[in-house]
Write a protein that holds these residues in place. Structure first.
Motif, PDB file in Angstrom:
ATOM      1  N   GLY A 140       0.984  -1.115  -0.463  1.00 34.98           N
ATOM      2  CA  GLY A 140      -0.628   0.123   0.305  1.00 34.98           C
ATOM      3  C   GLY A 140       0.749   1.890  -0.022  1.00 34.98           C
ATOM      4  N   ALA A 141       1.767   1.313   0.533  1.00 37.92           N
ATOM      5  CA  ALA A 141       2.693   2.508   0.517  1.00 37.92           C
ATOM      6  C   ALA A 141       3.645   2.957  -0.438  1.00 37.92           C
ATOM      7  CB  ALA A 141       4.021   1.869   1.531  1.00 37.92           C
ATOM      8  N   LEU A 142       3.907   1.232  -1.288  1.00 37.73           N
ATOM      9  CA  LEU A 142       3.899   2.302  -2.536  1.00 37.73           C
ATOM     10  C   LEU A 142       3.501   2.982  -3.733  1.00 37.73           C
ATOM     11  CD1 LEU A 142       4.628  -0.962  -4.628  1.00 37.73           C
ATOM     12  CD2 LEU A 142       6.352  -0.224  -3.399  1.00 37.73           C
ATOM     13  N   SER A 143       1.856   3.621  -2.798  1.00 35.81           N
ATOM     14  CA  SER A 143       1.979   4.761  -3.624  1.00 35.81           C
ATOM     15  C   SER A 143       2.000   5.797  -3.465  1.00 35.81           C
ATOM     16  CB  SER A 143      -0.221   4.355  -3.105  1.00 35.81           C
ATOM     17  OG  SER A 143      -0.721   3.810  -3.270  1.00 35.81           O
ATOM     18  N   ALA A 144       2.732   5.873  -1.908  1.00 37.71           N
ATOM     19  CA  ALA A 144       3.385   7.272  -1.806  1.00 37.71           C
ATOM     20  C   ALA A 144       4.653   7.154  -1.649  1.00 37.71           C
ATOM     21  CB  ALA A 144       3.569   6.938  -0.055  1.00 37.71           C
ATOM     22  N   PHE A 145       5.282   6.327  -2.393  1.00 40.92           N
ATOM     23  CA  PHE A 145       6.226   7.084  -3.690  1.00 40.92           C
ATOM     24  C   PHE A 145       6.811   6.596  -5.407  1.00 40.92           C
ATOM     25  CE2 PHE A 145       9.408   6.291   0.254  1.00 40.92           C
ATOM     26  CZ  PHE A 145       8.533   5.360   1.001  1.00 40.92           C
ATOM     27  N   TYR A 146       5.464   6.435  -5.778  1.00 41.67           N
ATOM     28  CA  TYR A 146       5.485   5.522  -6.808  1.00 41.67           C
ATOM     29  C   TYR A 146       4.057   6.902  -7.692  1.00 41.67           C
ATOM     30  CZ  TYR A 146       8.923   3.377  -6.418  1.00 41.67           C
ATOM     31  OH  TYR A 146       9.970   2.523  -6.390  1.00 41.67           O
ATOM     32  N   HIS A 147       4.085   8.520  -7.412  1.00 43.56           N
ATOM     33  CA  HIS A 147       2.404   9.554  -7.726  1.00 43.56           C
ATOM     34  C   HIS A 147       2.673   9.414  -9.147  1.00 43.56           C
ATOM     35  CE1 HIS A 147       4.018  10.789  -3.886  1.00 43.56           C
ATOM     36  NE2 HIS A 147       2.500  10.255  -3.117  1.00 43.56           N
ATOM     37  N   ASP A 148       3.248   9.206  -9.827  1.00 42.98           N
ATOM     38  CA  ASP A 148       3.494   9.161 -11.179  1.00 42.98           C
ATOM     39  C   ASP A 148       2.954   8.258 -11.969  1.00 42.98           C
ATOM     40  OD1 ASP A 148       6.856   7.680 -12.558  1.00 42.98           O
ATOM     41  OD2 ASP A 148       5.430   7.038 -10.590  1.00 42.98           O
ATOM     42  N   SER A 149       1.767   7.068 -11.235  1.00 38.54           N
ATOM     43  CA  SER A 149       1.707   5.556 -12.060  1.00 38.54           C
ATOM     44  C   SER A 149       0.195   4.853 -10.387  1.00 38.54           C
ATOM     45  CB  SER A 149       3.067   4.657 -12.110  1.00 38.54           C
ATOM     46  OG  SER A 149       3.674   4.080 -10.840  1.00 38.54           O
ATOM     47  N   THR A 150       0.257   6.674 -10.850  1.00 33.71           N
ATOM     48  CA  THR A 150      -1.459   5.876 -10.280  1.00 33.71           C
ATOM     49  C   THR A 150      -2.719   6.937 -10.765  1.00 33.71           C
ATOM     50  OG1 THR A 150      -1.468   8.090  -8.744  1.00 33.71           O
ATOM     51  CG2 THR A 150      -0.139   6.311  -7.216  1.00 33.71           C
ATOM     52  N   GLN A 155      -3.438   5.556 -20.154  1.00 38.06           N
ATOM     53  CA  GLN A 155      -3.174   3.907 -20.460  1.00 38.06           C
ATOM     54  C   GLN A 155      -1.615   3.445 -19.554  1.00 38.06           C
ATOM     55  OE1 GLN A 155      -3.202   2.909 -23.957  1.00 38.06           O
ATOM     56  NE2 GLN A 155      -3.086  -0.047 -23.835  1.00 38.06           N
ATOM     57  N   ARG A 156      -0.542   4.261 -20.273  1.00 29.84           N
ATOM     58  CA  ARG A 156       0.654   4.557 -20.067  1.00 29.84           C
ATOM     59  C   ARG A 156       1.086   4.380 -18.562  1.00 29.84           C
ATOM     60  NH1 ARG A 156       5.492   6.330 -18.499  1.00 29.84           N
ATOM     61  NH2 ARG A 156       4.406   8.153 -17.141  1.00 29.84           N
ATOM     62  N   GLN A 157       0.022   4.579 -17.345  1.00 31.34           N
ATOM     63  CA  GLN A 157       0.793   4.829 -16.128  1.00 31.34           C
ATOM     64  C   GLN A 157       0.670   3.480 -15.428  1.00 31.34           C
ATOM     65  OE1 GLN A 157      -0.038   8.341 -13.376  1.00 31.34           O
ATOM     66  NE2 GLN A 157       0.072  10.022 -14.938  1.00 31.34           N
ATOM     67  N   ARG A 158      -0.675   3.176 -15.884  1.00 36.81           N
ATOM     68  CA  ARG A 158      -1.425   1.397 -15.958  1.00 36.81           C
ATOM     69  C   ARG A 158      -0.569   0.707 -16.304  1.00 36.81           C
ATOM     70  NH1 ARG A 158      -6.226   3.453 -18.024  1.00 36.81           N
ATOM     71  NH2 ARG A 158      -6.628   1.643 -19.899  1.00 36.81           N
ATOM     72  N   MET A 159      -0.076   0.652 -17.331  1.00 36.61           N
ATOM     73  CA  MET A 159       0.987  -0.071 -17.515  1.00 36.61           C
ATOM     74  C   MET A 159       2.500  -0.251 -16.295  1.00 36.61           C
ATOM     75  SD  MET A 159       1.488  -3.292 -18.673  1.00 36.61           S
ATOM     76  CE  MET A 159       0.004  -3.081 -20.353  1.00 36.61           C
ATOM     77  N   VAL A 160       2.504   1.209 -16.436  1.00 37.90           N
ATOM     78  CA  VAL A 160       4.158   1.315 -15.468  1.00 37.90           C
ATOM     79  C   VAL A 160       4.175   0.766 -14.180  1.00 37.90           C
ATOM     80  CG1 VAL A 160       5.675   3.514 -14.569  1.00 37.90           C
ATOM     81  CG2 VAL A 160       4.983   3.183 -16.458  1.00 37.90           C
ATOM     82  N   ALA A 161       2.662   1.305 -13.372  1.00 35.61           N
ATOM     83  CA  ALA A 161       2.462   0.819 -12.503  1.00 35.61           C
ATOM     84  C   ALA A 161       2.023  -1.181 -12.720  1.00 35.61           C
ATOM     85  CB  ALA A 161       0.760   1.453 -11.721  1.00 35.61           C
ATOM     86  N   SER A 162       1.373  -1.257 -13.134  1.00 33.08           N
ATOM     87  CA  SER A 162       1.577  -2.716 -13.180  1.00 33.08           C
ATOM     88  C   SER A 162       2.844  -3.827 -13.889  1.00 33.08           C
ATOM     89  CB  SER A 162       1.107  -3.596 -14.638  1.00 33.08           C
ATOM     90  OG  SER A 162      -0.450  -2.811 -14.720  1.00 33.08           O
ATOM     91  N   MET A 163       4.212  -3.039 -14.350  1.00 33.50           N
ATOM     92  CA  MET A 163       5.621  -3.617 -13.779  1.00 33.50           C
ATOM     93  C   MET A 163       6.475  -3.756 -12.943  1.00 33.50           C
ATOM     94  SD  MET A 163       5.031  -4.617 -17.599  1.00 33.50           S
ATOM     95  CE  MET A 163       6.868  -4.754 -17.960  1.00 33.50           C
ATOM     96  N   PRO A 249      -3.568   1.256  -8.654  1.00 30.92           N
ATOM     97  CA  PRO A 249      -3.458  -0.103  -8.127  1.00 30.92           C
ATOM     98  C   PRO A 249      -2.987  -0.506  -6.826  1.00 30.92           C
ATOM     99  CG  PRO A 249      -2.404   1.168 -10.102  1.00 30.92           C
ATOM    100  CD  PRO A 249      -3.297   2.087  -9.314  1.00 30.92           C
ATOM    101  N   PHE A 250      -1.842   0.777  -6.316  1.00 30.33           N
ATOM    102  CA  PHE A 250      -0.681  -0.170  -5.315  1.00 30.33           C
ATOM    103  C   PHE A 250      -1.996  -0.036  -3.469  1.00 30.33           C
ATOM    104  CE2 PHE A 250       2.688   0.424  -7.966  1.00 30.33           C
ATOM    105  CZ  PHE A 250       2.489   2.068  -8.217  1.00 30.33           C
ATOM    106  N   ALA A 251      -2.984  -0.009  -3.836  1.00 31.36           N
ATOM    107  CA  ALA A 251      -3.967   0.583  -2.968  1.00 31.36           C
ATOM    108  C   ALA A 251      -4.263  -0.794  -2.966  1.00 31.36           C
ATOM    109  CB  ALA A 251      -4.686   1.383  -2.762  1.00 31.36           C
ATOM    110  N   CYS A 252      -5.121  -1.302  -4.112  1.00 34.70           N
ATOM    111  CA  CYS A 252      -5.773  -2.470  -4.612  1.00 34.70           C
ATOM    112  C   CYS A 252      -5.494  -3.645  -4.565  1.00 34.70           C
ATOM    113  CB  CYS A 252      -6.541  -2.130  -6.565  1.00 34.70           C
ATOM    114  SG  CYS A 252      -7.404  -1.351  -6.105  1.00 34.70           S
ATOM    115  N   ILE A 253      -3.838  -3.632  -4.685  1.00 31.33           N
ATOM    116  CA  ILE A 253      -3.228  -4.810  -4.608  1.00 31.33           C
ATOM    117  C   ILE A 253      -3.359  -5.486  -3.460  1.00 31.33           C
ATOM    118  CG2 ILE A 253      -0.906  -6.115  -5.084  1.00 31.33           C
ATOM    119  CD1 ILE A 253      -3.072  -5.930  -7.022  1.00 31.33           C
ATOM    120  N   ALA A 254      -2.799  -4.090  -2.298  1.00 29.37           N
ATOM    121  CA  ALA A 254      -2.663  -4.366  -0.834  1.00 29.37           C
ATOM    122  C   ALA A 254      -4.154  -4.767  -0.472  1.00 29.37           C
ATOM    123  CB  ALA A 254      -2.648  -2.534  -0.539  1.00 29.37           C
ATOM    124  N   ALA A 255      -5.482  -4.508  -0.830  1.00 31.24           N
ATOM    125  CA  ALA A 255      -6.980  -4.634  -0.807  1.00 31.24           C
ATOM    126  C   ALA A 255      -6.264  -6.180  -0.448  1.00 31.24           C
ATOM    127  CB  ALA A 255      -7.498  -4.163  -1.482  1.00 31.24           C
TER     128      ALA A 255
END
Ligand code: SDX
Length: 429
Positions: A140-150, A155-163, A249-255
């Motif tokens: 969940g804390a990844l959301s606090a570090f990677y604001h550029d893919s939230t 679509q690009r941010q979705r893929m970056v967050a997925s990777m 996505p980081f919050a969703c995966i933490a859930a």
């Protein structure tokens, strides 16, 4: 997808609902307009007969014990493929060409490091914190570090967050393990493949070089493939529901990590090993089988039974073989836990109770013995499940976000509470 119409009588009403057929598997009755037409809801608390979405990712035939990832049988993927190839398949829908594989693996490898501040984030935990608690928090804390893919609309941010999630989840898992045993974190090494990198981050120490055991690396890579996705299970449904609100996505995966932790779900591998250890010897098995059958005893055989599989979980068969491979590598083919597990399976599968209720070993029954033999503590078993399942969660989340018909999930209820009544002042109660 073909569509017909079904007519159903409800009391003195007859309602017509669309019936939709998929490519394989059961058709669905689209009840979207049931409430508007009848003023009634459907009621299915455990979703035993409810499809929550359309999906093209994973298909399970519980009666036949079939599991397909994008149409490919799990047996073939586990035997012939590798985990990152499976991640690509789940995400993009096709097996990668050699060029696509090289590019995907390159990108994943170069996202395996986490922000250096994450190391300080870990310092806040007690050393004896359960690694799954650390994983829920750190993912969940990844959301606090990677604001550029939230921004999920990009679509690009979705893929970056997925990777980033597929790449960083093993690093966080290894950090959770190292932190729990008081050893320094080990940085990923780009020259290693995904699973070897993870093993090294878990087991290397600064004082000497770490030698990858290829049997262990292959076994763990296969275990990751087996755990990668599984249709709309509890944790995947959690990820989809969280994602339907637009959460990052980081919050969703933490859930999803939080839901997987439960002993009825991903926590069953930890519970199954504890159960086998508690049983201890073949002589004790009948006592525990009797307890599992006793309606008044909440004890269940952990690693047995499944909501969908009413036949042998195809992953459990591969898991059992992988268990033998690892124990043979260690020269421990007569491991007492394996002996108890195999005798317990033999007894249960010949017992009328288990036959009648169609209870077979599931993926969690043999995974614990294998992971313990590889040196992982019991508390890390569900963490490893989460490492693998992140690829499936992300693929399912991406499919949901990109579904034009997607809307926020908001179930209704059967209300059984008090009818309207007026407030009573405290001195009148
Ligand atoms: C995973 O959904 C997925 O796809 C999950 C998963 C994935 O990859 O995501 O496959 C991973 O979670 C595997 C399952 C791991 N859980 C366990 O091994 C825990 C032990 N198993 C159970 O608690 C149970 O079997 C469930 C939770 C897995 C499934 O439960 P269901 O479908 O709700 O079935 P149920 O609880 O209604 O059980 C049906 C009957 C009951 O008896 P009756 O009330 O009908 O008399 O079978 C009995 C249960 O008491 N039963 C068991 C049993 N599991 C079910 N009895 C003894 N031991 C068991 N393990």
């Amino acid at each position: 997808m073909s569509e017909t119409t079904g007519s159903f009588s409800l009391g003195d009403q007859t309602v017509s609902m669309p019936v939709k057929a998929g490519t394989i598997g059961p058709s669905v009755v689209d009840i979207g307009k049931l409430y508007a037409q009848t003023g009634m809801f459907t009621y299915d608390p455990g979703f035993t007969s409810t499809a929550s979405c359309e999906s093209e990712i994973t298909y399970i035939d519980g009666d036949e014990g079939i599991l397909l990832y994008r149409g490919y049988p799990i047996e073939q993927l586990a035997e012939q493929g590798d985990f990152l190839e499976t991640c690509y398949l789940l995400l993009y829908g096709e097996l990668p060409t050699p060029t696509q594989s090289r590019d995907f693996n390159y990108r994943i490898t170069r996202h395996t490091m986490v922000h250096e501040q994450m190391a300080r984030f870990f310092q806040g935990f007690r050393r004896d914190a359960h690694p799954m608690a650390v994983m829920v928090a750190s993912v969940g804390a990844l959301s606090a570090f990677y604001h550029d893919s939230t921004d999920i609309s990009d679509q690009r941010q979705r893929m970056v967050a997925s990777m980033r999630l597929i790449a960083k989840i093993p690093t966080l898992a290894a950090m959770a393990y190292k932190y729990s045993i008081g050893q320094p974190f080990v940085y990923p090494k780009n020259e290693l493949d995904y699973t070897s990198n993870f093993l090294r981050m878990c087991y290397a120490v600064p004082c000497e070089d770490y030698k990858i055991n290829p049997i262990f690396a292959r076994a763990l890579d296969r275990i990751f493939i087996l755990h990668a996705d599984h249709e709309q299970n509890a944790s995947t449904s959690t990820v989809r529901l969280a994602g339907s609100s637009g959460a990052n996505p980081f919050a969703c995966i933490a859930a999803g990590v939080a839901c997987l932790w439960g002993p009825a779900h991903g926590g069953a591998n930890e519970a199954a090993l504890k159960m086998l250890t508690e049983i201890g010897t073949v002589e004790n098995i009948p006592k525990y089988v009797a307890r599992a059958k006793d309606k008044n005893d909440p004890f269940r055989l952990m690693g047995f039974g499944h909501r969908v599989y009413k036949n042998y979980d195809p992953r459990a068969k591969i898991m059992q073989q992988t268990c033998h491979d690892v124990l043979n590598e260690l020269g421990r083919k007569d491991d007492p836990l394996l002996e108890v597990a195999m005798e317990l399976e033999r007894i249960a599968l010949s017992d009328e109770y288990f036959i009648e209720k169609k209870l077979y070993p599931n993926i969690d029954f043999y995974s614990g013995i294998t992971l313990k033999a590889m040196g992982f503590p019991v508390s890390m078993f569900t963490v490893l499940f989460a490492v693998a399942r992140t690829s499936g969660w992300i693929a399912q989340w991406k499919e949901m976000i990109e579904d034009p018909g997607q809307k926020i999930g908001r179930p209704r209820q059967l209300y059984k509470g008090a009818t309207r009544r007026d407030y009573v002042p405290a001195d009148k109660r």
